[in-house]
Design a protein around this motif. Structure first.
Motif, PDB file in Angstrom:
ATOM      1  N   SER A 138       0.954  -1.210  -0.026  1.00 35.03           N
ATOM      2  CA  SER A 138       0.062   0.082   0.165  1.00 35.03           C
ATOM      3  C   SER A 138       0.884   1.237  -0.058  1.00 35.03           C
ATOM      4  CB  SER A 138      -0.885   0.039   1.268  1.00 35.03           C
ATOM      5  OG  SER A 138      -1.713  -1.055   1.218  1.00 35.03           O
TER       6      SER A 138
ATOM      7  N   GLN B 127       3.275   3.687  -1.270  1.00 31.53           N
ATOM      8  CA  GLN B 127       3.599   3.926  -2.459  1.00 31.53           C
ATOM      9  C   GLN B 127       5.188   4.003  -2.854  1.00 31.53           C
ATOM     10  OE1 GLN B 127       0.877   5.100  -4.605  1.00 31.53           O
ATOM     11  NE2 GLN B 127       2.044   5.291  -6.472  1.00 31.53           N
TER      12      GLN B 127
ATOM     13  N   THR C 165      -8.464  -2.652  -2.734  1.00 35.36           N
ATOM     14  CA  THR C 165      -9.108  -2.984  -1.577  1.00 35.36           C
ATOM     15  C   THR C 165     -10.114  -4.052  -2.073  1.00 35.36           C
ATOM     16  OG1 THR C 165     -10.691  -1.328  -1.450  1.00 35.36           O
ATOM     17  CG2 THR C 165      -8.497  -1.052  -0.234  1.00 35.36           C
TER      18      THR C 165
ATOM     19  N   ILE D  57     -11.411  -0.045  -4.167  1.00 36.26           N
ATOM     20  CA  ILE D  57     -11.153   1.141  -4.203  1.00 36.26           C
ATOM     21  C   ILE D  57      -9.415   0.794  -4.507  1.00 36.26           C
ATOM     22  CG2 ILE D  57     -10.558   3.245  -3.006  1.00 36.26           C
ATOM     23  CD1 ILE D  57     -13.461   2.596  -3.346  1.00 36.26           C
ATOM     24  N   GLN D  58      -8.800   1.796  -5.384  1.00 36.91           N
ATOM     25  CA  GLN D  58      -7.511   1.575  -5.564  1.00 36.91           C
ATOM     26  C   GLN D  58      -6.916   2.127  -4.481  1.00 36.91           C
ATOM     27  OE1 GLN D  58      -6.247   1.091  -9.258  1.00 36.91           O
ATOM     28  NE2 GLN D  58      -4.379   0.860  -8.761  1.00 36.91           N
ATOM     29  N   ARG D  59      -5.959   1.397  -3.971  1.00 35.81           N
ATOM     30  CA  ARG D  59      -5.411   1.787  -2.617  1.00 35.81           C
ATOM     31  C   ARG D  59      -3.910   2.479  -2.882  1.00 35.81           C
ATOM     32  NH1 ARG D  59      -5.650   1.719   3.202  1.00 35.81           N
ATOM     33  NH2 ARG D  59      -3.617   1.813   3.750  1.00 35.81           N
ATOM     34  N   SER D  60      -3.005   1.644  -3.755  1.00 34.47           N
ATOM     35  CA  SER D  60      -1.998   2.226  -4.168  1.00 34.47           C
ATOM     36  C   SER D  60      -1.718   1.949  -5.809  1.00 34.47           C
ATOM     37  CB  SER D  60      -0.630   1.519  -3.522  1.00 34.47           C
ATOM     38  OG  SER D  60      -0.935   0.248  -3.547  1.00 34.47           O
TER      39      SER D  60
ATOM     40  N   LYS E 148      -5.048   6.292  -8.219  1.00 36.32           N
ATOM     41  CA  LYS E 148      -5.497   6.282  -6.944  1.00 36.32           C
ATOM     42  C   LYS E 148      -6.954   6.538  -6.694  1.00 36.32           C
ATOM     43  CE  LYS E 148      -2.883   6.739  -2.506  1.00 36.32           C
ATOM     44  NZ  LYS E 148      -1.794   7.579  -1.747  1.00 36.32           N
ATOM     45  N   GLY E 149      -7.390   5.727  -5.801  1.00 36.49           N
ATOM     46  CA  GLY E 149      -8.776   6.272  -5.301  1.00 36.49           C
ATOM     47  C   GLY E 149      -9.888   5.696  -6.131  1.00 36.49           C
ATOM     48  N   LYS E 150      -9.442   5.252  -7.256  1.00 36.22           N
ATOM     49  CA  LYS E 150     -10.677   4.849  -8.363  1.00 36.22           C
ATOM     50  C   LYS E 150     -11.573   3.769  -7.802  1.00 36.22           C
ATOM     51  CE  LYS E 150     -11.428   4.440 -13.237  1.00 36.22           C
ATOM     52  NZ  LYS E 150     -11.059   4.204 -14.457  1.00 36.22           N
ATOM     53  N   ASP E 151     -12.638   3.964  -7.919  1.00 34.87           N
ATOM     54  CA  ASP E 151     -13.615   2.892  -7.571  1.00 34.87           C
ATOM     55  C   ASP E 151     -13.960   2.048  -8.907  1.00 34.87           C
ATOM     56  OD1 ASP E 151     -17.014   3.130  -6.206  1.00 34.87           O
ATOM     57  OD2 ASP E 151     -15.708   1.509  -6.484  1.00 34.87           O
TER      58      ASP E 151
END
Lengths: 581, 222, 127
Positions: free
Chosen positions: A110, A112, A136, A140-143, A151-154
């Motif tokens: 996780s 970076q 995750t 959710i894109q964690r790293s 990053k953070g994409k769902d």
């Protein structure tokens, strides 16, 4: 029905003339030998060529088939090979990811910076790696390390996410990615032991590495190999069937079996061989299309050799057939000549015999008139010696003298027959009167007939034209038949001899007797050489067969009608004009 | 080759027989003519009313002449009969002297035309030979004919027979001068006769125009 | 010596009559027959001493006539007439009991001497 029958008969007749066994008295002219030779050669050559051609053709096509099958096997093997390579490649990538998930913890990955370090190291080993990231279990894109900003994409709504959660592994089909280049993604899920949670490690790989697998296959011009998804979307660029992400029209629906090779017909009508294989654990199918028919190159050479051999064989077989035909026909010719020779010899012997007997007959017959002359002269001498004067018994003397004249004439007639015969010792074809010829023959057997009290009825037509034939030979035939008739009737029988015109081309002589006749079973044999009904020692049995041969040679015929106890009738047909046989 | 030879031989043989029969017929015709003339003469004498010693003796002479002609004719026909019977069977045992005698009798006419005498010098007890008498007659005749044609008038041909070393010897010995003859008259197929001779198992030697034929006692068939 | 009775059997009438006449002039008693029937008829009427028989006559085989004569009276002698070269019939005739044979055309002296010899034999065998 009727036309069909005649057609059939015509065909049979035609075949019969083509393969005719010649009549035993036929004389073959040179032409017939040539045509016989030709027939033998054709028949033989055709018969020997057919199996040769059949074998050659079958061999050729069989060989062709073998090559085709061989090629297909080769193709199958290559596809298999490629498929396995691709599977290995994918597996390898997946293994790599799995290793990372084992070697590093969720927390580490996780981070970076750690991820970036792992990414660069991993990229060295794994060519084509474009990005790497953790997702995750909530999607959710964690790293993320890579060219995008993910990053953070769902991903919760995406199919691939669902699939990886369920299957723990995912391989995507190709999509347009970074720099508008085709990529594909792989992902693995890692379970946290004992915690009941999981996380996903995802990587994107560029297609270049994937591309090399279909390319590595042994392709020639017009051939093509590429990877598609189940719905036909190209995953690698193809040579002639479209570019990446274009749709390829499947010629038929593909089933998830083992590697399959099938013949297809292209939209432009040409043939091709279509091979495919489903790549396990991936959404891909490897497709190979072969148009080139490389396996035909070999047959071309083979074809040439085969052709040469076939042609040589044919030439050889024709040559052999020719020689054989020549030999056979020559043998036949020789046998025919010998047969003709034997026939001629037989005829000659028979002729000699006939003449001999006629001459001897003349010698016998002449004894009586000579004896008469002798007695009469002697008587006149005696009378003169006793009575002493010429004029005393003049009437008596005159009558004796007349008797001598008569006898001298008789002698003349008898010997004249012989002269007539001896003049015809060489063959002649002059025109002559048939009735005269018949009467001459009858002259020879007059005494015999008288001696045996046989009645001879003559019925010779007046209006018969002169005929062109061999008088001597014809007389020989007539004499033969009449002698047989005399033997058949023995004492006191009846023999009828008649002559008439048959039609404008021929005349007919009929010799009928009321003797013992010939039974039907024997009738068909009487013209055979050496067949005789006379007792042993009498008669050679040659007469009728020679007569038959003579009649054939003269262009006429001899027929017989008879039955036991019903007498016998011989009919001779003679052409008026000379016939060349 | 064989084909032609056989054909030619048959032709020649037929021609030979034809010549013999023709010659014979003419000769017998001569006799008959004499007889007829003689009878005619007597008839004339009677009709003319001749009588007396001279006529009678002349008459007797004539009838005697008729009887002579009859005897000659009978003899001739006897030879013809023998000759004809030989044509009937190919192979038989026969006496060469007899066969040659017939031949000479029947060939006499040809010889007489040129006043050539045919003299016989036969060995008396000549043994029989087994063979083809007609063919041998044909052969001897052919050579005889040649001699008759090529000899001058008033010559002689001796026909001799004798036996020696198990074979028969037939000799044709011409005595006289040879004359020039047109080629066409004498087309003599020597090759054919040679082949015939060989097939009969015989041999021919020539010595100063004389021909000597030798035949074994069992002549082979032809 | 009584005349020798001769029966001459020959179908040639001209010949038979001339010969018969000649024989008559030589003091033989000659009758002629032209065929077998006539011959047998004359036979029974007045049997001859010697028969002169031509074997080749129609109607009845000469040989048969010969045999019949021999059956009738074996002492009657038969002289057979034959043409030249008729060897077989002569042999047959002699076998069947003919005394002698004469060839045509006939030498009259030869014939008469043979007739006399036949007659002598017949006389001898009759006694």
């Amino acid at each position: 029905m009727e036309p069909e029958k005649t057609r059939k008969r015509r065909v049979l007749d035609f075949i019969r003339t083509w393969f005719n066994a010649h009549d035993i008295f036929g004389i073959l002219s040179e032409d017939r030998y040539k045509s016989l030779k030709l027939r033998i050669i054709l028949l033989d050559a055709v018969l020997s060529m057919i199996p040769l051609l059949i074998v050659v053709t079958i061999s050729y096509f069989w060989f062709l088939q073998i090559l085709k099958d061989d090629f297909r096997n080769q193709m199958k093997w290559e596809i298999e090979n490629s498929k396995q390579s691709i599977e290995f490649f994918v597996d390898q990538k997946l293994s790599g990811l799995r290793f990372l998930t084992s070697a590093y913890s969720y927390e580490q990955l996780s981070d970076q910076e750690t991820l970036a370090g792992i990414f660069s190291k991993f990229k060295q080993e794994c060519g084509g790696l474009v990005d790497l990231g953790i997702i995750t279990q909530d999607g959710i894109q964690r790293s993320y390390v890579g060219p995008y900003n993910l990053k953070g994409k769902d991903y919760t709504n995406q199919d691939w996410f669902h699939e990886v959660i369920v299957r723990s592994v995912y391989v995507s089909d190709v999509f347009m990615g970074y720099r508008k280049l085709p990529h594909f993604a792989i992902a693995v899920k890692k379970e946290n032991p004992g915690k009941g949670t999981s996380w996903i490690l995802r990587a994107t790989i560029d297609m270049e590495t994937l591309k090399k697998y279909p390319y590595s296959m042994n392709l020639r011009e017009n051939d093509d190999a590429f990877i598609i998804t189940y719905d036909g979307t190209l995953q690698t660029p193809s040579r002639s069937h479209g570019n990446v992400l274009e749709k390829y029209n499947l010629p038929f629906s593909l089933h998830a079996q083992a590697t399959t090779i099938q013949d297809i017909i292209n939209p432009d009508g040409s043939h091709a061989i279509f091979g495919y294989s489903f790549i396990d654990d991936s959404p891909w199918i490897l497709v190979t299309i072969i148009k080139s028919n490389p396996y035909l190159k070999i047959p071309k050479i083979f074809k040439n050799e085969l052709f040469i051999i076939t042609v040589l064989s044919i030439i050889f077989s024709i040559a052999v057939t020719f020689v054989l035909a020549q030999t056979v026909v020559n043998r036949i010719k020789k046998a025919d000549r010998e047969r003709e020779e034997a026939m001629a010899n037989c005829e000659h012997a028979s002729k000699m015999s006939t003449i001999g007997r006629l001459a001897a007959g003349v010698a016998h017959e002449i004894n009586n008139p000579l004896a008469i002359i002798n007695e009469k002269a002697g008587l006149m001498k005696d009378i003169l010696e006793t009575s002493g004067d010429l004029q005393k018994n003049r009437d008596k003397f005159i009558s004796q003298i007349n008797g001598i004249f008569d006898s001298v004439n008789r002698c003349r007639t008898i010997t004249h027959r012989l002269l007539g015969f001896s003049r015809r010792m060489d063959i002649s074809h002059d025109a002559f009167d048939l009735n005269d010829a018949v009467k001459e023959v009858l002259g020879f057997i007059e005494k015999e007939v008288l001696y045996r009290n046989i009645t001879l009825n003559l019925n010779l037509a007046d209006n018969i034209p002169k005929i062109e034939s061999d008088k001597g030979q014809l007389q020989q035939v007539i004499l033969n038949i009449i002698n047989n008739a005399i033997d058949a009737v023995e004492e006191g029988g009846l023999i009828e001899v008649s002559s008439a015109s048959k039609d404008i081309n021929s005349v007919r002589v009929l010799i009928k007797d009321n003797g013992s006749g010939i039974p039907k079973e024997k009738l068909k044999h009487i013209f055979e050489p050496f067949y005789t009904t006379k007792e042993k020692g009498k008669g050679t049995g040659l007469g009728l067969s020679i007569s038959y041969g003579i009649m054939q040679k003269l262009g006429g015929s001899i027929q017989v009608e008879s039955d036991a106890g019903k007498g016998t009738a011989f009919t001779l047909e003679i052409p008026i004009k000379l016939v060349e046989v | 080759m064989t084909d032609n030879f056989e054909q030619e031989l048959r032709f020649l043989q037929m021609r030979f027989i034809g010549k013999i029969l023709a010659g014979f017929t003419h000769e017998s015709k001569n006799y008959l003519a004499i007889i007829k003339e003689s009878a005619g003469l007597i008839e004339d004498m009677i009709k003319l009313g001749k009588s007396g010693e001279a006529a009678s003796s002349q008459y007797l002479e004539i009838t005697h002449s008729i009887e002579e002609q009859i005897e000659k004719s009978a003899g001739l026909f006897k030879y013809l009969n023998r000759f004809s019977h030989r044509m009937d069977t190919k192979l038989s045992g026969f006496n060469c002297n007899e066969a040659l005698e017939e031949l000479i009798a029947l060939v006499n006419r040809f010889a007489n035309q040129k006043r050539i005498e045919l003299a016989k010098d036969f060995q008396q007890d000549l043994p029989q030979i087994y063979g083809n008498p007609s063919m041998i007659q044909f052969l001897i005749f052919s050579f005889l004919e040649e001699n008759i044609i090529t000899l001058d008038q008033n010559s002689r041909i001796i026909i001799k027979t004798e036996t020696a070393n198990g074979s028969i010897m037939i000799g044709i010995i011409p005595e006289g001068n040879l004359i020039e003859v047109e080629r066409e008259k004498v087309e003599f197929p020597y090759e054919t006769y040679d082949i015939v001779l060989k097939q009969l198992g015989g041999a021919l030697t020539r010595l100063k125009g004389a021909l000597k034929f030798t035949f074994p006692l069992k002549v082979s068939d032809i | 010596m009584s005349q020798t009775k001769i029966l001459l059997v020959d179908d040639e009438v001209e010949f038979a009559s001339a010969l018969a006449e000649r024989l008559q002039m030589r003091d033989y008693d000659v009758k002629t027959a032209a065929n077998g029937l006539e011959a047998m008829a004359l036979f029974h009427n007045s049997p001859p001493d010697v028969v002169i028989l031509d074997l080749r006559i129609p109607g009845m085989d000469g040989l048969e006539i010969l045999k019949n004569i021999k059956i009738f009276d074996p002492t009657i002698e038969v002289l057979i007439l034959t043409g030249h070269g008729d060897v077989e019939s002569v042999a047959e005739g002699m076998k069947s009991g003919a005394f002698e044979y004469i060839m045509k055309p006939i030498d009259i002296a030869e014939l008469t001497s043979k007739i006399d010899m036949a007659m002598k034999k017949r006389i001898g065998s009759r006694d």
